[in-house]
Scaffold this active site. Structure first.
Site, short mmCIF file in Angstrom:
data_model
loop_
_atom_site.label_atom_id
_atom_site.label_comp_id
_atom_site.label_asym_id
_atom_site.label_seq_id
_atom_site.Cartn_x
_atom_site.Cartn_y
_atom_site.Cartn_z
N GLU A 111 0.88 -1.17 0.00
CA GLU A 111 0.00 0.00 0.00
C GLU A 111 0.92 1.22 0.00
OE1 GLU A 111 -1.76 2.90 0.45
OE2 GLU A 111 -2.27 2.50 2.53
N CYS B 22 -2.25 8.87 2.37
CA CYS B 22 -1.93 8.38 1.03
C CYS B 22 -3.06 8.65 0.03
CB CYS B 22 -1.59 6.89 1.07
SG CYS B 22 -2.84 5.91 1.89
P1 NAD Z 1 10.50 6.65 3.89
O1 NAD Z 1 10.32 6.32 2.47
O2 NAD Z 1 11.88 6.62 4.45
O3 NAD Z 1 9.65 5.67 4.85
C1 NAD Z 1 8.32 5.37 4.63
C2 NAD Z 1 7.96 4.24 5.60
O4 NAD Z 1 8.70 3.10 5.26
C3 NAD Z 1 8.32 4.52 7.06
O5 NAD Z 1 7.30 3.99 7.86
C4 NAD Z 1 9.62 3.78 7.28
O6 NAD Z 1 9.77 3.33 8.60
C5 NAD Z 1 9.48 2.62 6.35
N1 NAD Z 1 10.74 2.16 5.79
C6 NAD Z 1 11.71 2.90 5.21
N2 NAD Z 1 12.70 2.13 4.76
C7 NAD Z 1 12.36 0.86 5.06
C8 NAD Z 1 12.97 -0.42 4.85
N3 NAD Z 1 14.13 -0.53 4.20
N4 NAD Z 1 12.33 -1.51 5.31
C9 NAD Z 1 11.15 -1.44 5.94
N5 NAD Z 1 10.52 -0.27 6.16
C10 NAD Z 1 11.11 0.85 5.72
O7 NAD Z 1 9.89 8.07 4.06
P2 NAD Z 1 9.24 8.88 5.24
O8 NAD Z 1 9.96 10.17 5.33
O9 NAD Z 1 9.08 8.13 6.51
O10 NAD Z 1 7.82 9.10 4.62
C11 NAD Z 1 7.71 9.90 3.47
C12 NAD Z 1 7.06 9.25 2.32
O11 NAD Z 1 6.57 7.96 2.61
C13 NAD Z 1 5.86 10.06 1.95
O12 NAD Z 1 6.21 10.99 0.97
C14 NAD Z 1 4.88 9.06 1.45
O13 NAD Z 1 5.04 8.92 0.06
C15 NAD Z 1 5.29 7.78 2.05
N6 NAD Z 1 4.38 7.31 3.10
C16 NAD Z 1 3.24 6.74 2.68
C17 NAD Z 1 2.34 6.28 3.61
C18 NAD Z 1 1.05 5.67 3.17
O14 NAD Z 1 0.08 5.72 3.92
N7 NAD Z 1 1.01 5.03 2.01
C19 NAD Z 1 2.61 6.42 4.97
C20 NAD Z 1 3.81 7.00 5.36
C21 NAD Z 1 4.70 7.44 4.40
#
Ligand code: NAD
Length: 477
Positions: A250, A284
């Site tokens: 998702e 999202c």
């Molecule tokens: P990010 O891409 O670093 O992380 C997004 C999420 O993924 C976080 O919860 C993080 O803990 C997890 N994550 C990151 N790297 C991972 C890995 N290697 N293995 C497992 N989990 C991992 O970015 P961020 O700054 O935390 O969030 C920003 C972006 O993430 C937003 O721009 C948005 O696009 C996306 N996001 C989407 C949702 C959603 O509901 N679909 C929720 C949170 C963030």
């Protein structure tokens, strides 16, 4: 300062510290460190894996009837604790208290709905070609699950995965959000206190990449569910693919909201503004590209700007606040960079556009117009309180813009024409389309995207399916 609990790991039925040094938790409204969260080492993960394997053997043999009863009990515990949990959530995540309360209430509803689905994971009998043959299709739990849930809805992103997995008979290791851990831990506590056997649900926190790199390839894990950015989702899906694990992803979105000139404009402004700025836009399925038909452009823009300016931004715990801070400093940086890039390329700021103060992560509800298509914000998900309003002339140009991006999660439209509604249902490329209201995210409805927004569903009977294997048993008498 309000009391905020430190969060521990929950492994094999026990709350405990991790092997690595704790991580800190910050209140996004003040920038202050308010608590700590335990941090797993490899040995902790290995213990969680063994626990999940043993928990699965027990839970898969627990009848659906008993599983449902226990899940209903957990939902009730959560309901009774809504006030305390919502306060914790606002402290760590920033959203207004009313939104935290609504999230906690929704979490309990989601558990109840999946509990009922547990009892309806039916198989089927297929008419045989020979009279002595019986052909049965049986649904079985896929096995121990590794789930990764993010910080924007600390309870609800986790509860969908946990509830569907438990309802199906799976055990689960949940990697919760390190930045908003305590409300997510309350979800796990509710299940623990409802009597869930040790090992069936385990909660870990730590360095996300270290955890996913260890869990996803591990032979005990049979299914991966991730909610987060498309970039990370692609990495994790690749890793899961290399190890032939089933996956639900998702991911991000960049939802179009198309308002036709025959629409109820006041309704469109009211519902779209609420959807845009809820949770400070960190949703999202938040509408982002507002595509407005030319004759009603000025009226819609005027309404949206007024709605944005009427928002009371502040600490989510304060009375009357309708939008809190962004959940982390990264998002403020992203809002500033995306706005500056758009303005540099010719965009106009209709309202907002700036950080508020220098304490906490506050950003003004922002509306941009005249944004050229090559501006970053028209292809990158802002994930913040930023709306881009553009005009369109005819149906085909609106559809072309709506479908332009690789994302395909949610889409919205406002029209009073039945013909336009029917055409939209056919032409929009997205996993979800909501017309003339904001009707997404109920537990009984499928929730998921297509294209770069991922695959699989986190709602409806489709969500159950993703935690079940289909087994054929054919038998000749
Ligand atoms: P990010 O891409 O670093 O992380 C997004 C999420 O993924 C976080 O919860 C993080 O803990 C997890 N994550 C990151 N790297 C991972 C890995 N290697 N293995 C497992 N989990 C991992 O970015 P961020 O700054 O935390 O969030 C920003 C972006 O993430 C937003 O721009 C948005 O696009 C996306 N996001 C989407 C949702 C959603 O509901 N679909 C929720 C949170 C963030």
């Amino acid at each position: 300062m309000s009391a905020y609990p430190n969060t521990q790991l929950y492994i094999n039925g026990r709350w405990r510290q991790g092997l690595n040094d704790d991580l800190t938790v910050v209140n996004p409204a003040s920038g202050e460190v308010i608590g700590r969260v335990s941090n797993v080492g490899v040995a902790d993960l290995d213990e969680a894996l063994s626990a999940a394997a043993a928990g699965f053997e027990q839970w898969r043999r627990t009848s659906a009837f008993e599983r449902a009863k226990l899940m209903h009990a957990a939902a009730e515990i959560l309901r009774q604790r809504t006030t305390a949990i919502s306060r914790i959530m606002t402290l760590e995540q920033g959203k207004p208290l009313a939104e935290s309360k609504a999230e906690a209430a929704a979490a309990a509803d989601i558990i109840d709905w999946f509990a009922e689905e547990a009892r309806r994971a039916y198989g089927r009998l297929i008419p045989p070609r020979a009279a002595n043959v019986r052909q049965m299709v049986v649904k079985e739990p896929v096995g121990p699950v590794a789930a990764f849930s993010p910080w924007n809805f600390p309870l609800n992103q986790a509860v969908r995965k946990v509830s569907a997995a438990l309802a199906a008979g799976c055990s689960i290791i949940l990697k919760g959000p390190e930045e908003t851990p305590a409300s997510c831990a309350e979800l796990v506590r509710a299940f623990a206190e409802a009597g869930l056997p040790a090992g069936v649900l385990n909660l870990v926190f730590g360095i996300p990449a270290d955890i996913s790199n260890h869990l996803i390839p591990h032979p005990i894990i049979r299914k991966i569910s991730f909610t987060g950015s498309t970039a990370v989702g692609k990495q994790l899906a690749s890793l899961a693919g290399a190890h032939m694990k089933r996956v639900t992803m998702e991911l991000g979105g960049h939802a179009p909201a198309i308002v036709f000139d025959d629409a109820d404009i006041d309704l469109a402004v009211r519902l779209l503004a609420a959807a845009k700025f809820r949770n400070a836009g960190q949703v999202c399925v938040a509408p982002t590209r507002f595509l407005i038909q030319e004759p009603v452009f000025d009226k819609f823009l005027d309404g949206l700007v007024k709605a944005a300016e009427a928002i009371n931004v502040g600490d989510g715990l304060s009375d009357g606040v309708t939008m809190g801070p962004l959940a982390n400093a990264r998002r403020v940086g992203a809002m500033e960079a995306l706005t500056a890039d758009a303005v540099m390329r010719g965009a106009k700021i209709a309202t907002g556009g700036k950080r508020i103060g220098n304490l906490g992560n506050f950003f003004q509800p922002t509306v941009l117009t005249d944004v050229p298509q090559h501006a970053r914000v028209l292809s990158e998900e802002p994930f913040g309180p930023l709306a881009i309003v553009s005009a369109f002339s005819d149906y085909n140009s609106a559809i072309a813009e709506a479908n332009r991006l690789p994302y395909g999660l949610a889409a919205y439209a406002y029209t009073t024409s039945a013909k336009t509604s029917a055409a939209l249902a056919r032409d929009i490329e997205s996993g979800m389309l909501s017309i003339n209201h904001h009707g997404l995210a109920l537990p009984e409805l499928p929730f998921g995207g297509i294209k770069d927004s991922g695959y699989g569903s986190e709602g409806g009977s489709e969500a159950m399916e993703s935690y079940l294997n289909t087994k054929l048993v054919t038998e000749a008498a």
